[in-house]
Write an enzyme that holds these catalytic residues in place. Sequence first.
Site, PDB file in Angstrom:
ATOM      1  CG  ASP A  34      17.637  19.795  -4.123  1.00  0.00           C
ATOM      2  OD1 ASP A  34      17.870  18.585  -3.914  1.00  0.00           O
ATOM      3  OD2 ASP A  34      18.332  20.501  -4.856  1.00  0.00           O
ATOM      4  CB  ILE A  35      15.052  14.713  -2.736  1.00  0.00           C
ATOM      5  CG1 ILE A  35      15.962  14.356  -3.901  1.00  0.00           C
ATOM      6  CG2 ILE A  35      13.586  14.784  -3.147  1.00  0.00           C
ATOM      7  CD1 ILE A  35      15.732  12.960  -4.452  1.00  0.00           C
ATOM      8  CD  GLN A  97      21.957  23.292 -16.860  1.00  0.00           C
ATOM      9  OE1 GLN A  97      22.613  23.856 -17.735  1.00  0.00           O
ATOM     10  NE2 GLN A  97      20.660  23.086 -16.980  1.00  0.00           N
ATOM     11  CG  HIS A 103      17.360  23.581 -11.938  1.00  0.00           C
ATOM     12  ND1 HIS A 103      18.027  23.005 -13.005  1.00  0.00           N
ATOM     13  CD2 HIS A 103      18.186  23.451 -10.876  1.00  0.00           C
ATOM     14  CE1 HIS A 103      19.197  22.540 -12.608  1.00  0.00           C
ATOM     15  NE2 HIS A 103      19.322  22.809 -11.312  1.00  0.00           N
ATOM     16  CG  HIS A 105      19.454  25.500  -6.948  1.00  0.00           C
ATOM     17  ND1 HIS A 105      19.421  24.213  -6.466  1.00  0.00           N
ATOM     18  CD2 HIS A 105      20.028  25.426  -8.178  1.00  0.00           C
ATOM     19  CE1 HIS A 105      19.956  23.397  -7.363  1.00  0.00           C
ATOM     20  NE2 HIS A 105      20.332  24.112  -8.410  1.00  0.00           N
TER      21      HIS A 105
END
Length: 140
Positions: A34-35, A97, A103, A105
Amino acid sequence: MTAYDPQNPFARILRGEFPCYKVYEDEHVLAFLDIMPRSSGHTLVIPKAPARNILDITADDYAHVARTAHKIAAASMKAYDADGITVVQANEPAGGQVVFHLHMHVMPRHDGVALLQPASQKEDGKVLEANAAKLIAALK
């Protein structure tokens, strides 16, 4: 429920239109950092199948995501000398979401260290590169 949007950011990552810090890939899933991580090593696991969330993914495709999240969690414990792991999978806006491609995490945790707020700060690319290398090494 709204239909799957093939222009969502994760679909664009899958097509190579957006870059990512990849840590794992097979024919069914992609895992990348994750950025805007909530913890060091915060990884996202996504299916290659187009699925908005858990409500429209096949059980088999979801199983690939879950198995990969399990693999990433074990590697994260080792790579980040973590005390625990938080795994989150949210569905629809009311469920939390934000990106509408299923996805999970996977966030390494350390005792006494709170998660950062979601999307609160973008991580430096050099830090993400180093974190990806640590996780890739732990996956071997």
